[in-house]
Design a protein around this motif. Structure first.
Motif, PDB file in Angstrom:
ATOM      1  N   TRP A  67       0.824  -1.199   0.000  1.00 50.57           N
ATOM      2  CA  TRP A  67       0.000   0.000   0.000  1.00 50.57           C
ATOM      3  C   TRP A  67       0.866   1.260   0.000  1.00 50.57           C
ATOM      4  O   TRP A  67       2.032   1.239   0.340  1.00 50.57           O
ATOM      5  CB  TRP A  67      -0.959   0.003   1.187  1.00 50.57           C
ATOM      6  N   GLN A  68       0.219   2.340  -0.429  1.00 49.70           N
ATOM      7  CA  GLN A  68       0.889   3.629  -0.555  1.00 49.70           C
ATOM      8  C   GLN A  68       0.417   4.559   0.548  1.00 49.70           C
ATOM      9  O   GLN A  68      -0.745   4.521   0.950  1.00 49.70           O
ATOM     10  CB  GLN A  68       0.587   4.249  -1.915  1.00 49.70           C
ATOM     11  N   VAL A  69       1.315   5.387   1.024  1.00 50.60           N
ATOM     12  CA  VAL A  69       1.007   6.292   2.124  1.00 50.60           C
ATOM     13  C   VAL A  69       1.442   7.703   1.753  1.00 50.60           C
ATOM     14  O   VAL A  69       2.574   7.904   1.305  1.00 50.60           O
ATOM     15  CB  VAL A  69       1.736   5.871   3.422  1.00 50.60           C
ATOM     16  N   ALA A  86       0.336   2.815   9.428  1.00 51.97           N
ATOM     17  CA  ALA A  86      -0.623   1.936  10.098  1.00 51.97           C
ATOM     18  C   ALA A  86      -2.054   2.404   9.880  1.00 51.97           C
ATOM     19  O   ALA A  86      -2.963   1.602   9.636  1.00 51.97           O
ATOM     20  CB  ALA A  86      -0.304   1.863  11.587  1.00 51.97           C
ATOM     21  N   LEU A  87      -2.291   3.713   9.943  1.00 53.48           N
ATOM     22  CA  LEU A  87      -3.637   4.252   9.732  1.00 53.48           C
ATOM     23  C   LEU A  87      -4.109   4.001   8.304  1.00 53.48           C
ATOM     24  O   LEU A  87      -5.264   3.631   8.069  1.00 53.48           O
ATOM     25  CB  LEU A  87      -3.652   5.752  10.054  1.00 53.48           C
ATOM     26  N   ARG A  88      -3.220   4.213   7.351  1.00 56.43           N
ATOM     27  CA  ARG A  88      -3.575   3.995   5.955  1.00 56.43           C
ATOM     28  C   ARG A  88      -3.869   2.516   5.704  1.00 56.43           C
ATOM     29  O   ARG A  88      -4.824   2.166   5.008  1.00 56.43           O
ATOM     30  CB  ARG A  88      -2.427   4.471   5.057  1.00 56.43           C
ATOM     31  N   PHE A  89      -3.060   1.649   6.283  1.00 55.60           N
ATOM     32  CA  PHE A  89      -3.271   0.216   6.141  1.00 55.60           C
ATOM     33  C   PHE A  89      -4.644  -0.186   6.670  1.00 55.60           C
ATOM     34  O   PHE A  89      -5.391  -0.917   6.019  1.00 55.60           O
ATOM     35  CB  PHE A  89      -2.173  -0.540   6.898  1.00 55.60           C
ATOM     36  N   SER A 117      -7.311   1.666   7.091  1.00 55.07           N
ATOM     37  CA  SER A 117      -8.403   2.230   6.303  1.00 55.07           C
ATOM     38  C   SER A 117      -8.601   1.465   4.994  1.00 55.07           C
ATOM     39  O   SER A 117      -9.721   1.343   4.503  1.00 55.07           O
ATOM     40  CB  SER A 117      -8.132   3.707   6.012  1.00 55.07           C
ATOM     41  N   LEU A 118      -7.521   0.939   4.435  1.00 61.09           N
ATOM     42  CA  LEU A 118      -7.620   0.195   3.175  1.00 61.09           C
ATOM     43  C   LEU A 118      -8.137  -1.220   3.377  1.00 61.09           C
ATOM     44  O   LEU A 118      -8.968  -1.713   2.617  1.00 61.09           O
ATOM     45  CB  LEU A 118      -6.250   0.136   2.490  1.00 61.09           C
ATOM     46  N   TYR A 119      -7.644  -1.898   4.402  1.00 55.75           N
ATOM     47  CA  TYR A 119      -7.893  -3.327   4.540  1.00 55.75           C
ATOM     48  C   TYR A 119      -8.779  -3.686   5.731  1.00 55.75           C
ATOM     49  O   TYR A 119      -9.272  -4.817   5.811  1.00 55.75           O
ATOM     50  CB  TYR A 119      -6.565  -4.091   4.648  1.00 55.75           C
ATOM     51  N   GLY A 120      -8.972  -2.756   6.657  1.00 55.40           N
ATOM     52  CA  GLY A 120      -9.812  -3.037   7.807  1.00 55.40           C
ATOM     53  C   GLY A 120      -9.211  -4.006   8.788  1.00 55.40           C
ATOM     54  O   GLY A 120      -9.909  -4.525   9.669  1.00 55.40           O
ATOM     55  N   ASP A 121      -7.924  -4.293   8.670  1.00 57.45           N
ATOM     56  CA  ASP A 121      -7.254  -5.232   9.555  1.00 57.45           C
ATOM     57  C   ASP A 121      -6.489  -4.495  10.647  1.00 57.45           C
ATOM     58  O   ASP A 121      -5.995  -3.372  10.428  1.00 57.45           O
ATOM     59  CB  ASP A 121      -6.255  -6.094   8.774  1.00 57.45           C
TER      60      ASP A 121
END
Length: 283
Positions: A92-94, A111-114, A116-120
Motif C-alpha cells: 500500500w501507498q502512504v 498503520a492508519l492507511r493500512f 483504512s484500506l484493509y480493515g485489519d
C-alpha cells in the motif's frame, strides 16, 4: 525507490549455496541453489498444504508442510530465502505527513492507511518500507505466516536471508535496471502486476487479471489505460519478469509500447510455487 521495499528480514551474505522457498496459497516449493556449481537450481521437493482461508489463521498447515520438506539436520547452517505469493501479502501507498521526521510519525501514518484500506488490525501484520517521503510504499505479511517460517527455520538451524512478497522481490532485484520511461511488470499465475514508475520512483502498483490468449494489443491498451488512470505519462516500454508470451516480446510496427523480458525468465512449465522460488534469480 531504494531496494529496501519489502525486505521483511535482514539479508546476509551466503557462501555460494542456499535454499530458496516459494510459498503459494496452497503449496510450497523448495530448491537448492548454487552460485558456483551447476546446476544452479535443484528441486528438493514440493508439498501441497491446505490453503489458508483468509489471512488471520495460524498457518499451521504451512508449518507442517515445511517440516516435511526440511528433514531435521540435513540443511543445518544453510541460508534460506523465501518468496511469498503477493496474495499472501499487502502492498500500500502512504501520503506521509508534511514535515514528519520521526520514525514513529511515519509508522503511525502507514498503520492508519493500512487499516483504512484493509480493515485489519496492523498488529496482525509485519510491515516494511523505505521510510522516505520520496518512496511512500510499504508491504506487509501476516505475522502468523512469518512465525511459522521462522519457527521451522530455527528448528532446522537455518539462517533466514529474506522473506518477501514476489513483487517486492522483483522490484528490489530489477528496479535499478529499468530504462528511462519504462515500467516494471510481473506476470505470474494469470496476473499481471504493474509497477508504475514516474521520474525514477514507484508511483503505483496495479494487479490485473490477464484474459486467456491476451495478445500484445491487449497489453498495449492496458498500459495506456493505466497511465491515464494514474495521471502519468504512458511508458515507452514494459520490462517484464516472468514467462512472457512470445507475442508480447515480438517486434511490432508502430507499437506505442514495447515489451522486453528480464533474464533469467521463470520457466512457464514450473508450478506457481516453483516460479515464486525462482523470482529474481540467484541474486
Amino acid at each position: 525507490m531504494r531496494s529496501g521495499l519489502g525486505k521483511l528480514s535482514l539479508e546476509r551474505f551466503g557462501l555460494g549455496r542456499g535454499l530458496r522457498l516459494g510459498v503459494a496459497a496452497g503449496s510450497v516449493s523448495l530448491w537448492r541453489t548454487s552460485r558456483w556449481r551447476a546446476p544452479a537450481w535443484t528441486l528438493v521437493a514440493e508439498q501441497a498444504c491446505v490453503p489458508q482461508s483468509g489471512l488471520h489463521g495460524d498457518f499451521a498447515a504451512l508449518g507442517q508442510a515445511l517440516e516435511q520438506l526440511l528433514p531435521e539436520g540435513e540443511y543445518a547452517g544453510w541460508p534460506l530465502s523465501v518468496v511469498l505469493d503477493d496474495g499472501l501479502a499487502r502492498l500500500w501507498q502512504v501520503d506521509l505527513p508534511q514535515g514528519a521526521t520521526r520514525l514513529a510519525d511515519l509508522e503511525a501514518a502507514a498503520a492508519l492507511r493500512f487499516q483504512s484500506l484493509y480493515g485489519d488490525a496492523p498488529g496482525l501484520w509485519q510491515s516494511s518500507g523505505a521510510w522516505t517521503a520520496r518512496t511512500p510504499f510499504f508491504c506487509a505479511a501476516p505475522r502468523a505466516l512469518l512465525a511459522q517460517i521462522n519457527r521451522v527455520a530455527a528448528q532446522r538451524k537455518l539462517a533466514p536471508l529474506f522473506i518477501t512478497p514476489q513483487f517486492a522481490r522483483h522490484w528490489n532485484r530489477w528496479h535499478g535496471a529499468l530504462q528511462t520511461h519504462s515500467w516494471l511488470g510481473q506476470l505470474h499465475d494469470g496476473m499481471l502486476t504493474l509497477g508504475v514508475v514516474q521520474d525514477g520512483a514507484l508511483r503505483a502498483v496495479r494487479a490485473l487479471g490477464v484474459p486467456p490468449g491476451a495478445g500484445p494489443e491487449w497489453l498495449e491498451q492496458t498500459l495506456l489505460r493505466e497511465a491515464l488512470l494514474q495521471g502519468v505519462a504512458a511508458p515507452a516500454m514494459l520490462q517484464l519478469c516472468g514467462a512472457a508470451p512470445a507475442a508480447w516480446l515480438a517486434p511490432r510496427a508502430a507499437a506505442a509500447v514495447t515489451c522486453s523480458a528480464f533474464a533469467p525468465v521463470a520457466d512457464g512449465a514450473l508450478s506457481p510455487a516453483a516460479q515464486l522460488a525462482h523470482s529474481g534469480g540467484l541474486a
